[in-house]
Design a protein around this motif. Structure first.
Motif: not given
Length: 187
Positions: A7-10, A22-27, A38-41, A80-83
């Motif tokens: 949550e903090k990284v997000s 772009f949209d942040l889809e998840g961390v 640390v994977r940023i989607l 990366t992208t969510p896939g």
């Protein structure tokens, strides 16, 4: 010092990613001993190119370098992208999946169809039937789970026509993969 929470990284990177369109889809943070990943989607209306991933990676890395929360803990950053296995949970996911085949699960059934137009909390799903493809309206709040299916063959032309076509900037289902080694060259 331990790794900060997802949550903090997000919270830290959301403005950077949105500022670049772009949209942040998840961390996702995974730990293996002393090392962390640390994977940023991220995703965007027209997808995300490799050059855009590189830019996003540099910007996110610079932002994360400005905080002390990571301390001396080593980590690997992946942008990366969510896939294709990402569930369709938001209207933007459905809009971006237009033209794609999906498996949909509701409280009463599971079926496959092709994503069509999105309209005010409802999506058209093109279903195959013996008499030919038909369009079924489905309220998004009825969907318990929906996931894009990988296709290796081009879709039925009539089905794709009924969906309104593939979302702009997205690859056509069943299209040949891009040859990244020769992309943009005359070879």
């Amino acid at each position: 010092m331990p790794m900060p929470s997802e949550e903090k990284v997000s919270d830290l990177v959301a403005a950077v990613i949105e500022g670049l369109g772009f949209d942040l889809e998840g961390v996702q943070i995974s730990r293996a001993g002393r090392l962390s990943t640390v994977r940023i989607l991220v995703d965007g209306e027209a997808g995300v190119s490799l050059d855009e991933i590189a830019t996003l990676s540099n910007e996110v890395s610079a932002k994360l370098d400005t905080i002390d929360d990571f301390g001396a803990a080593p980590y690997t950053l992946e942008v990366t992208t969510p896939g294709t296995d990402r569930p369709l949970t938001l209207e933007r996911h459905w809009r971006r999946a237009r033209g794609r085949k999906v498996q949909v699960q509701t409280a009463t059934e599971t079926f496959e169809g092709r994503v069509g137009q999105l309209d005010d909390g409802s999506v058209d799903i093109v279903i195959r039937s013996k008499s030919g493809p038909t369009v079924r309206a489905l309220a998004l709040d009825e969907v318990e789970r929906a996931v894009v299916q990988v296709e290796f063959s081009p879709p039925n032309a009539r089905e794709l026509e009924l969906t309104g076509g593939v979302a702009e900037g997205r690859p056509a289902p069943g299209a040949a993969p891009v040859d990244l080694e020769h992309e943009g060259t005359d070879e």
